[in-house]
Scaffold this active site. Structure first.
Site, PDB file in Angstrom:
ATOM      1  N   PRO A  11       0.788  -1.230   0.000  1.00  0.00           N
ATOM      2  CA  PRO A  11       0.000   0.000   0.000  1.00  0.00           C
ATOM      3  C   PRO A  11       0.822   1.283   0.000  1.00  0.00           C
ATOM      4  CG  PRO A  11      -0.138  -1.104   2.128  1.00  0.00           C
ATOM      5  CD  PRO A  11       0.508  -2.066   1.177  1.00  0.00           C
ATOM      6  N   ASN A  12       0.329   2.222  -0.760  1.00  0.00           N
ATOM      7  CA  ASN A  12       0.860   3.594  -0.862  1.00  0.00           C
ATOM      8  C   ASN A  12       2.165   3.715  -1.638  1.00  0.00           C
ATOM      9  OD1 ASN A  12      -1.276   4.783   0.742  1.00  0.00           O
ATOM     10  ND2 ASN A  12      -0.355   3.715   2.470  1.00  0.00           N
ATOM     11  N   ARG A  19       4.715  10.979  -1.879  1.00  0.00           N
ATOM     12  CA  ARG A  19       4.604  10.800  -0.428  1.00  0.00           C
ATOM     13  C   ARG A  19       5.968  10.934   0.267  1.00  0.00           C
ATOM     14  NH1 ARG A  19       4.728   4.417   1.153  1.00  0.00           N
ATOM     15  NH2 ARG A  19       4.061   5.193   3.151  1.00  0.00           N
ATOM     16  N   TYR A  24      11.278   8.446   1.259  1.00  0.00           N
ATOM     17  CA  TYR A  24      11.184   7.566   0.091  1.00  0.00           C
ATOM     18  C   TYR A  24      11.794   8.125  -1.197  1.00  0.00           C
ATOM     19  CZ  TYR A  24       7.899   5.416   3.333  1.00  0.00           C
ATOM     20  OH  TYR A  24       7.330   4.848   4.446  1.00  0.00           O
ATOM     21  N   ASN A  75       8.114  -5.638  -1.152  1.00  0.00           N
ATOM     22  CA  ASN A  75       8.025  -4.514  -0.233  1.00  0.00           C
ATOM     23  C   ASN A  75       6.560  -4.470   0.191  1.00  0.00           C
ATOM     24  OD1 ASN A  75       7.924  -2.180   1.214  1.00  0.00           O
ATOM     25  ND2 ASN A  75       8.978  -0.901  -0.306  1.00  0.00           N
ATOM     26  N   ALA A  78       3.246  -1.057   4.696  1.00  0.00           N
ATOM     27  CA  ALA A  78       2.684  -1.089   6.061  1.00  0.00           C
ATOM     28  C   ALA A  78       2.243  -2.489   6.479  1.00  0.00           C
ATOM     29  CB  ALA A  78       1.517  -0.119   6.160  1.00  0.00           C
ATOM     30  N   GLU A  99      13.011  -9.550   1.172  1.00  0.00           N
ATOM     31  CA  GLU A  99      12.202  -8.473   1.770  1.00  0.00           C
ATOM     32  C   GLU A  99      12.902  -7.139   1.502  1.00  0.00           C
ATOM     33  OE1 GLU A  99      11.714  -8.806   6.015  1.00  0.00           O
ATOM     34  OE2 GLU A  99      10.699  -6.859   6.153  1.00  0.00           O
ATOM     35  N   HIS A 101      12.746  -2.741   1.890  1.00  0.00           N
ATOM     36  CA  HIS A 101      12.172  -1.475   2.365  1.00  0.00           C
ATOM     37  C   HIS A 101      13.052  -0.339   1.877  1.00  0.00           C
ATOM     38  CE1 HIS A 101       9.356  -3.618   4.807  1.00  0.00           C
ATOM     39  NE2 HIS A 101      10.350  -4.364   5.237  1.00  0.00           N
ATOM     40  N   ARG A 108      12.987   4.415  12.469  1.00  0.00           N
ATOM     41  CA  ARG A 108      11.731   5.160  12.441  1.00  0.00           C
ATOM     42  C   ARG A 108      10.866   4.813  13.663  1.00  0.00           C
ATOM     43  NH1 ARG A 108       9.165   4.757   6.616  1.00  0.00           N
ATOM     44  NH2 ARG A 108       7.944   6.460   7.514  1.00  0.00           N
TER      45      ARG A 108
HETATM   46  C1  DQA Z   1       8.259   0.833   3.702  1.00  0.00           C
HETATM   47  C2  DQA Z   1       8.333   1.037   5.214  1.00  0.00           C
HETATM   48  C3  DQA Z   1       6.980   0.801   5.865  1.00  0.00           C
HETATM   49  O1  DQA Z   1       7.072   0.969   7.270  1.00  0.00           O
HETATM   50  C4  DQA Z   1       5.967   1.787   5.323  1.00  0.00           C
HETATM   51  O2  DQA Z   1       4.686   1.534   5.868  1.00  0.00           O
HETATM   52  C5  DQA Z   1       5.923   1.829   3.845  1.00  0.00           C
HETATM   53  C6  DQA Z   1       7.153   1.674   3.079  1.00  0.00           C
HETATM   54  C7  DQA Z   1       9.573   1.215   2.993  1.00  0.00           C
HETATM   55  O3  DQA Z   1       9.713   0.867   1.831  1.00  0.00           O
HETATM   56  O4  DQA Z   1      10.426   1.867   3.591  1.00  0.00           O
HETATM   57  O5  DQA Z   1       4.872   2.088   3.257  1.00  0.00           O
HETATM   58  O6  DQA Z   1       8.017  -0.538   3.441  1.00  0.00           O
END
Ligand code: DQA
Length: 148
Positions: A11-12, A19, A24, A75, A78, A99, A101, A108
Site C-alpha cells: 500500500p501507498n 509521499r 522515500y 516490499n 505497512a 524483503e 524497504h 523510524r
Molecule cells: C516501507 C516502510 C513501511 O514501514 C511503510 O509503511 C511503507 C514503506 C519502505 O519501503 O520503507 O509504506 O516498506
C-alpha cells in the site's frame, strides 16, 4: 532456466515521488518500475512489477506466484508490520524471497521495527532508498543462478 521474478509492492507505494520524499525519495513509481524492468532485462531476468493497496489482493498475488515465478522481491509496506495473512501466504511460496524497504524501518517509529516476514525470507534490504530495488534484483539473480 529459473529467471522469472515478481516484485510485489504494498500500500501507498504507488504514490512514490509524492509521499514523504524525506523517507522515500523523489523517484515516481512509474520511473522506478521502468528502472527495474531495464535492470532485469540487462541481467536476463523476466520480471513482473506489481502493486496493490489491498491486503487480500496481495495474498492472492503471492498464492498465484507459486506457479508462475521462480523468485519474489516484496516490499509489503505497512502490511509488513501487521499482516499474518501475507506472512502465511509467503510461507507456502517455497522459493527465494527478498524483503525490501526503501527506508530504514529500524530508525523510524517503534511500530515499524517489527517485521512479520523477516524470519521467513532469504534476506532483506532496507534503508538504501529506491536503489534497494536494483540491489534486490541483482541479489535475486545470484540466488537463482546458484540454484541452477
Ligand atoms: C516501507 C516502510 C513501511 O514501514 C511503510 O509503511 C511503507 C514503506 C519502505 O519501503 O520503507 O509504506 O516498506
Amino acid at each position: 532456466m529459473n529467471n522469472k521474478i515478481i516484485i510485489i509492492n504494498g500500500p501507498n507505494l504507488n504514490l512514490l515521488g509524492e509521499r514523504e520524499q524525506s523517507q522515500y525519495g523523489s523517484l515516481t513509481f512509474k520511473d522506478l518500475k521502468e528502472i527495474c524492468l531495464n535492470k532485469s532485462k540487462e541481467l536476463g531476468l523476466n520480471i513482473k512489477f506489481s502493486q496493490s493497496n489491498v491486503e487480500g489482493e496481495i495474498v492472492n498475488t503471492i498464492q498465484e506466484s507459486r506457479k508462475n515465478f521462480d523468485g519474489m522481491i516484496i516490499n509489503a509496506a505497512a502490511f509488513t508490520h501487521t499482516s499474518v495473512a501475507i506472512r502465511d501466504a509467503l510461507s507456502v511460496f517455497k522459493k527465494p524471497i527478498i524483503e525490501l524497504h526503501i527506508s530504514n524501518i529500524y530508525k523510524r517509529e517503534e511500530f515499524r521495527h517489527k517485521s512479520l516476514i523477516s524470519d521467513i525470507v532469504n534476506g532483506g534490504i532496507f534503508g538504501l532508498g529506491t536503489d534497494g530495488y536494483i540491489l534486490a534484483i541483482i541479489a535475486m539473480q545470484k540466488l537463482l543462478e546458484n540454484e541452477n
